[in-house]
Design a protein around this motif. Structure first.
Motif, PDB file in Angstrom:
ATOM      1  N   MET A   1      34.706  -2.777  13.011  1.00 21.72           N
ATOM      2  CA  MET A   1      34.977  -1.978  12.054  1.00 21.72           C
ATOM      3  C   MET A   1      37.132  -1.933  12.561  1.00 21.72           C
ATOM      4  SD  MET A   1      34.998   1.721  10.525  1.00 21.72           S
ATOM      5  CE  MET A   1      33.363   0.862   9.523  1.00 21.72           C
ATOM      6  N   SER A   2      38.095  -2.661  12.096  1.00 24.51           N
ATOM      7  CA  SER A   2      39.035  -3.174  12.353  1.00 24.51           C
ATOM      8  C   SER A   2      39.964  -1.389  12.264  1.00 24.51           C
ATOM      9  CB  SER A   2      39.766  -3.839  11.384  1.00 24.51           C
ATOM     10  OG  SER A   2      39.894  -3.296   9.786  1.00 24.51           O
ATOM     11  N   LEU A   6      45.190   6.120   7.181  1.00 29.56           N
ATOM     12  CA  LEU A   6      45.389   6.623   5.960  1.00 29.56           C
ATOM     13  C   LEU A   6      47.180   7.361   5.546  1.00 29.56           C
ATOM     14  CD1 LEU A   6      42.089   8.042   4.639  1.00 29.56           C
ATOM     15  CD2 LEU A   6      43.442   6.153   3.840  1.00 29.56           C
ATOM     16  N   GLN A   7      47.547   7.184   6.809  1.00 30.71           N
ATOM     17  CA  GLN A   7      48.946   7.929   6.819  1.00 30.71           C
ATOM     18  C   GLN A   7      50.242   7.239   5.416  1.00 30.71           C
ATOM     19  OE1 GLN A   7      50.558   9.788   9.421  1.00 30.71           O
ATOM     20  NE2 GLN A   7      52.245  10.060   8.242  1.00 30.71           N
ATOM     21  N   GLN A   8      49.979   6.444   5.190  1.00 27.59           N
ATOM     22  CA  GLN A   8      50.530   5.497   4.098  1.00 27.59           C
ATOM     23  C   GLN A   8      50.359   6.572   2.993  1.00 27.59           C
ATOM     24  OE1 GLN A   8      50.435   2.961   1.491  1.00 27.59           O
ATOM     25  NE2 GLN A   8      52.686   2.635   1.052  1.00 27.59           N
ATOM     26  N   PRO A   9      49.333   6.888   2.259  1.00 29.58           N
ATOM     27  CA  PRO A   9      49.305   6.527   1.419  1.00 29.58           C
ATOM     28  C   PRO A   9      48.272   8.282   0.740  1.00 29.58           C
ATOM     29  CG  PRO A   9      47.683   5.294   1.983  1.00 29.58           C
ATOM     30  CD  PRO A   9      48.065   5.727   3.138  1.00 29.58           C
ATOM     31  N   PHE A  10      49.188   9.205   2.072  1.00 25.65           N
ATOM     32  CA  PHE A  10      48.764  10.646   2.047  1.00 25.65           C
ATOM     33  C   PHE A  10      50.188  10.418   1.771  1.00 25.65           C
ATOM     34  CE2 PHE A  10      44.775  12.576   5.412  1.00 25.65           C
ATOM     35  CZ  PHE A  10      44.242  11.622   3.540  1.00 25.65           C
ATOM     36  N   GLU A  11      51.063  10.274   2.593  1.00 24.65           N
ATOM     37  CA  GLU A  11      53.482  10.460   2.436  1.00 24.65           C
ATOM     38  C   GLU A  11      53.046   9.448   1.134  1.00 24.65           C
ATOM     39  OE1 GLU A  11      54.379   7.591   5.140  1.00 24.65           O
ATOM     40  OE2 GLU A  11      54.576   8.651   6.898  1.00 24.65           O
ATOM     41  N   PHE A  42      39.752   0.979   2.977  1.00 24.37           N
ATOM     42  CA  PHE A  42      39.065   2.161   3.747  1.00 24.37           C
ATOM     43  C   PHE A  42      37.583   2.335   3.209  1.00 24.37           C
ATOM     44  CE2 PHE A  42      37.124   6.437   3.156  1.00 24.37           C
ATOM     45  CZ  PHE A  42      37.668   7.388   4.371  1.00 24.37           C
ATOM     46  N   ALA A  43      37.833   2.228   1.701  1.00 25.56           N
ATOM     47  CA  ALA A  43      36.410   2.051   0.934  1.00 25.56           C
ATOM     48  C   ALA A  43      35.648   0.939   1.628  1.00 25.56           C
ATOM     49  CB  ALA A  43      37.069   2.131  -1.083  1.00 25.56           C
ATOM     50  N   GLU A  44      36.168   0.337   1.603  1.00 27.41           N
ATOM     51  CA  GLU A  44      35.409  -1.382   1.654  1.00 27.41           C
ATOM     52  C   GLU A  44      34.828  -0.886   3.392  1.00 27.41           C
ATOM     53  OE1 GLU A  44      34.199  -3.851   0.132  1.00 27.41           O
ATOM     54  OE2 GLU A  44      35.620  -3.579  -1.835  1.00 27.41           O
ATOM     55  N   GLN A  45      35.276  -0.688   3.755  1.00 19.80           N
ATOM     56  CA  GLN A  45      34.899   0.415   5.579  1.00 19.80           C
ATOM     57  C   GLN A  45      33.712   1.597   5.351  1.00 19.80           C
ATOM     58  OE1 GLN A  45      37.707   1.349   8.540  1.00 19.80           O
ATOM     59  NE2 GLN A  45      38.517  -0.783   8.557  1.00 19.80           N
ATOM     60  N   SER A 193      43.215  10.136  11.535  1.00 18.98           N
ATOM     61  CA  SER A 193      42.526   8.999  12.771  1.00 18.98           C
ATOM     62  C   SER A 193      42.313   7.252  12.104  1.00 18.98           C
ATOM     63  CB  SER A 193      41.351   9.464  13.813  1.00 18.98           C
ATOM     64  OG  SER A 193      40.404   9.631  13.069  1.00 18.98           O
ATOM     65  N   GLU A 194      42.851   6.803  13.202  1.00 16.63           N
ATOM     66  CA  GLU A 194      41.963   5.487  12.762  1.00 16.63           C
ATOM     67  C   GLU A 194      40.609   4.736  12.640  1.00 16.63           C
ATOM     68  OE1 GLU A 194      44.707   2.631  15.387  1.00 16.63           O
ATOM     69  OE2 GLU A 194      46.375   3.356  14.715  1.00 16.63           O
ATOM     70  N   ASN A 195      40.206   5.550  12.937  1.00 18.42           N
ATOM     71  CA  ASN A 195      38.516   5.127  12.641  1.00 18.42           C
ATOM     72  C   ASN A 195      38.155   5.782  11.724  1.00 18.42           C
ATOM     73  OD1 ASN A 195      38.604   7.608  14.558  1.00 18.42           O
ATOM     74  ND2 ASN A 195      36.849   6.853  15.843  1.00 18.42           N
ATOM     75  N   PHE A 196      38.562   6.628  10.703  1.00 17.71           N
ATOM     76  CA  PHE A 196      38.472   7.804   9.785  1.00 17.71           C
ATOM     77  C   PHE A 196      37.071   7.591   9.579  1.00 17.71           C
ATOM     78  CE2 PHE A 196      38.835  11.147   5.749  1.00 17.71           C
ATOM     79  CZ  PHE A 196      38.237  11.898   6.750  1.00 17.71           C
ATOM     80  N   ALA A 197      36.701   6.309   8.663  1.00 19.96           N
ATOM     81  CA  ALA A 197      35.461   5.491   7.774  1.00 19.96           C
ATOM     82  C   ALA A 197      34.297   5.627   9.257  1.00 19.96           C
ATOM     83  CB  ALA A 197      35.798   4.032   7.992  1.00 19.96           C
TER      84      ALA A 197
END
Length: 228
Positions: A1-2, A6-11, A42-45, A193-197
């Motif tokens: 999983m790459s 979600l930093q940009q969506p949250f901003e 994110f939803a796909e992950q 975090s980058e592995n939040f999914a």
């Protein structure tokens, strides 16, 4: 999983909370589209991770997402856009009940699983099953894993007791429920975090004992025989 943040969506959502109008949104449509693209990824992950441990009816992550455009026709709140990204995954087959729902919002990211609005027939069946053997559900709710991850069972309850049941029933605290929901709220550090999914998927997986119990009692009669 790459890795994915979600930093940009949250901003974008933080700005939208202070500018919830069509003029601002249209001026920042490109920013929204970029944020939406990340949320789809994110939803796909999340869909991939969930599908590895459960049977999911929702065909893909994108299909799980709710629209950001609000239907304000019958609402007192006329703001045109949701200030969060959210969605849900349905479990597959008649044997697996309940769903997984996610809510992505700065400082308020959470997941919910369970049963929002059981039909009158299902609700009566759930209550009869719980009444017959409340200890199975109590053991799930009192387990260390459940308490640590979800705290307690949530959902709307009757103030008194359901019609046709004894108010002195030892399981009356459970029989009052009209909804059966479990919730987990994430710290902002986790949701960025980058592995939040994967982190979210693990919490969904922790709901399984509860969802599987509810699935079992909804698909069997009081003698444990299948009704599907």
């Amino acid at each position: 999983m790459s890795h994915l943040s979600l930093q940009q969506p949250f901003e974008f959502l933080s700005q939208l909370q202070h500018n919830n109008n069509r003029e601002w949104f249209n001026e920042h449509k490109t920013t929204y589209q970029s944020a939406h693209h990340i949320v789809i990824a994110f939803a796909e992950q999340l869909h991939h991770a969930l599908s590895s441990s459960d049977h999911i009816e929702t065909p893909n992550g994108k299909k799980s997402l709710h629209r950001i455009y609000r239907d304000v026709r019958f609402s007192k709140d006329k703001t045109p856009y949701s200030t969060y990204f959210g969605g849900g995954f349905r479990r597959a087959t008649a044997a697996l009940r309940g769903g997984y729902y996610y809510h992505l919002e700065p400082n308020h990211t959470s997941i919910i699983g369970g049963f929002w609005n059981p039909s009158t027939q299902d609700l009566l069946h759930i209550r009869k099953q719980i009444q017959q053997d409340p200890d199975v559900l109590r053991d799930i709710l009192n387990s260390q894993s459940f308490k640590t991850n979800f705290g307690s069972l949530e959902g709307e309850q009757l103030k008194t007791y359901p019609r046709g049941f004894d108010p002195e029933d030892p399981a009356i605290d459970l029989l009052r429920y009209k909804q059966f929901l479990v919730r987990h709220t994430f710290a902002n550090k986790e949701s960025l975090s980058e592995n939040f999914a994967q982190i979210m998927a693990e919490q969904f997986k922790n709901m399984r004992p509860f969802l599987d119990y509810m699935s079992e009692i909804l698909t069997t009669d009081l003698n444990g025989e299948s009704i599907i």
